[in-house]
Design an enzyme around this catalytic site. Structure first.
Site, PDB file in Angstrom:
ATOM      1  N   VAL A  66     -51.863 -24.606 -20.461  1.00  0.00           N
ATOM      2  CA  VAL A  66     -50.929 -24.297 -21.718  1.00  0.00           C
ATOM      3  C   VAL A  66     -51.249 -25.413 -22.704  1.00  0.00           C
ATOM      4  O   VAL A  66     -50.900 -26.500 -22.288  1.00  0.00           O
ATOM      5  CB  VAL A  66     -49.547 -24.159 -21.279  1.00  0.00           C
ATOM      6  CG1 VAL A  66     -48.818 -23.771 -22.484  1.00  0.00           C
ATOM      7  CG2 VAL A  66     -49.176 -22.823 -20.299  1.00  0.00           C
ATOM      8  N   MET A 106     -52.852 -19.303 -13.427  1.00  0.00           N
ATOM      9  CA  MET A 106     -53.257 -18.338 -14.311  1.00  0.00           C
ATOM     10  C   MET A 106     -53.715 -18.873 -15.489  1.00  0.00           C
ATOM     11  O   MET A 106     -54.363 -18.079 -16.274  1.00  0.00           O
ATOM     12  CB  MET A 106     -52.070 -17.303 -14.573  1.00  0.00           C
ATOM     13  CG  MET A 106     -51.722 -16.516 -13.472  1.00  0.00           C
ATOM     14  SD  MET A 106     -50.346 -15.252 -13.844  1.00  0.00           S
ATOM     15  CE  MET A 106     -48.956 -16.334 -14.341  1.00  0.00           C
ATOM     16  N   ASP A 126     -44.078 -11.402 -10.896  1.00  0.00           N
ATOM     17  CA  ASP A 126     -43.945 -12.576 -10.263  1.00  0.00           C
ATOM     18  C   ASP A 126     -42.892 -13.582 -10.913  1.00  0.00           C
ATOM     19  O   ASP A 126     -43.113 -14.690 -11.312  1.00  0.00           O
ATOM     20  CB  ASP A 126     -45.353 -13.290 -10.768  1.00  0.00           C
ATOM     21  CG  ASP A 126     -45.813 -14.494 -10.032  1.00  0.00           C
ATOM     22  OD1 ASP A 126     -45.341 -14.601  -8.740  1.00  0.00           O
ATOM     23  OD2 ASP A 126     -46.690 -15.582 -10.402  1.00  0.00           O
TER      24      ASP A 126
END
Length: 433
Positions: A25, A22, A137
């Site tokens: 970072v 996703m 999730d």
């Protein structure tokens, strides 16, 4: 995006600390508040038309919802910003490692430690559910373990917000396939019980070293197993078996809510029985309806595979007396065994047996025995010690589950293979050992 780039006029990127499906970072510096933060650059999907724009809008909306949650075991979201059409999530920076790394380095964790971490994560999820927030999730990769050993869960709702999911013949399934609930794998919308199931899958994985449905490079085949609820029988869950199997109930209506899951996990972490007298008890699995059941005088019979139950202090009743005769008050059973056909397929079944202390004092040992129907065999027994003499079977405790407080329960289970689905059902007895 490069090192030293400034996001939203205040967050200076320092170096990458991780990357997932996703997003990327970064460790960054909030130059306005002079503090270290984590910046997640969310990656929208590559769908045609205006889907990337809609994905960004969803990401911003869901991230703002997640930012409402303030809990010691959830990663705090400070801000949600957009720059050059890309959404960024600004979060607290944690010196931590995901559970996936801990598993890869050291293997499965002991049950007491898993119960402690599970209770912490369940407390955060319970607070989120109370506030109307779904995670969608829950996986080992989204659970971070800090340097002081605390668990924190990250990425609330982002798998849905960024369009992340698995494509099936019926459409997009949101979440990580190995940890999905059966109803979501079957195409239903996720709900609070789906988070409960995914937490159970995560705890199972940390205990067993692999997800409850196994691993498979073919995601469609894996999703079919998930949708059927065909979990692999656990072997290392120990005192957590009762709790994990309740979280992994196929029917979402039979799972505890997240607050109840937290209470049960905390009990195991403290060395207390997870299912106490007076605690909300779950209904029997609806999948039991695949077998004909009859109730007569206190004896439950499950046609063809197994039956249960009542259990006498000094052994079985006199042979001349009817098995189903009501017990006199002086003959209160020491323990009770309840059989559940948790799953059934051609030629076999997954059986779970709950043993309950029904006396007024602590039970310090137990044994359940029955006669196998013709053609039936037992395989993959867990949480019990098996002794068999011909078709006569005895299952007793394995140490950690020998002592049951008043009203306390434990569970053992096995796979029953059979050549014939018919035949007379056996009657089992439970007694102190």
């Amino acid at each position: 995006m490069n090192r030293n780039a400034i996001i939203a006029g205040r967050y200076r990127l320092e170096h990458k600390v991780g990357r997932g499906a996703m997003g990327v970072v970064w460790q960054a510096r909030d130059e306005r508040l002079d503090r270290t933060v984590a910046v997640k650059q969310l990656l929208p999907d590559n769908s045609p038309d205006d889907a990337p724009f809609r994905s960004i809008v969803r990401a911003m909306r869901e991230a703002r919802v997640a930012a409402r949650l303030k809990h010691p075991h959830a990663v705090t979201v400070y801000d949600v910003v957009e720059q050059d059409g890309t959404p960024y999530l600004i979060m607290e920076f944690l010196s931590s490692r995901p559970l996936t790394e801990l598993l890869a380095d050291g293997g499965p964790l002991p049950a007491g430690r898993v119960a402690e971490l599970g209770a912490q994560i369940a407390s955060a999820l319970a607070a989120a559910h109370e506030d109307g927030i779904l995670h969608r999730d829950v996986t080992p990769n989204n659970i971070l373990i800090t340097e002081d050993g605390q668990a924190k869960i990250a990425d609330f709702g982002l798998s849905h917000a960024t369009g992340e999911g698995t494509m099936t013949g019926d459409g997009l399934v949101v979440g990580t396939p190995a940890y999905l609930s059966p109803e979501v794998a079957d195409g239903e919308e996720p709900g609070y019980p789906s988070d409960v199931f995914s937490l159970g899958s995560t705890l199972y994985t940390v205990l067993e070293g692999a997800p409850p449905f196994g691993t498979d490079g073919n995601q469609i085949a894996l999703l079919k197993r998930v949708a059927r609820g065909e979990i692999i029988a656990p072997r290392s869950t120990g005192p957590l078996t009762d709790v994990v199997l309740r979280l992994l109930r196929r029917d979402p209506r039979e799972r505890p809510d997240m607050a109840e899951a937290e209470r049960m996990l905390a009990a195991v972490a403290d060395g207390r029985p997870a299912i106490l007298s007076g605690t909300k008890r779950l209904p029997a699995p609806t999948r039991r309806s695949w077998l004909p059941f009859a109730i007569a005088g206190g004896v439950v019979a499950a046609g063809g595979v197994l039956a249960g139950i009542l259990l006498f202090d000094d052994g079985p009743p006199d042979a001349a007396a009817p098995v189903a005769a009501p017990l006199p008050s002086a003959a209160k059973p020491v323990c009770e065994a309840r059989y559940e056909v948790a799953n059934r397929w051609p030629g076999g079944s997954e059986i779970r047996v709950s043993v309950r202390n029904s006396q007024d004092t602590r039970l310090t040992g137990w044994e359940v025995s029955w006669t196998l129907p013709p053609g039936t065999r037992i395989a993959n027994l867990w949480n019990g010690s098996l002794a068999q003499d011909g078709d006569r079977v005895r299952v007793s405790e394995v140490g950690w589950n020998a002592v049951l407080p008043v009203g306390g329960t434990t569970t053992f289970g096995f796979i029953a293979t059979t050549e014939d689905d018919g035949g007379a059902a056996p009657v089992a007895t439970c007694r102190s050992s």
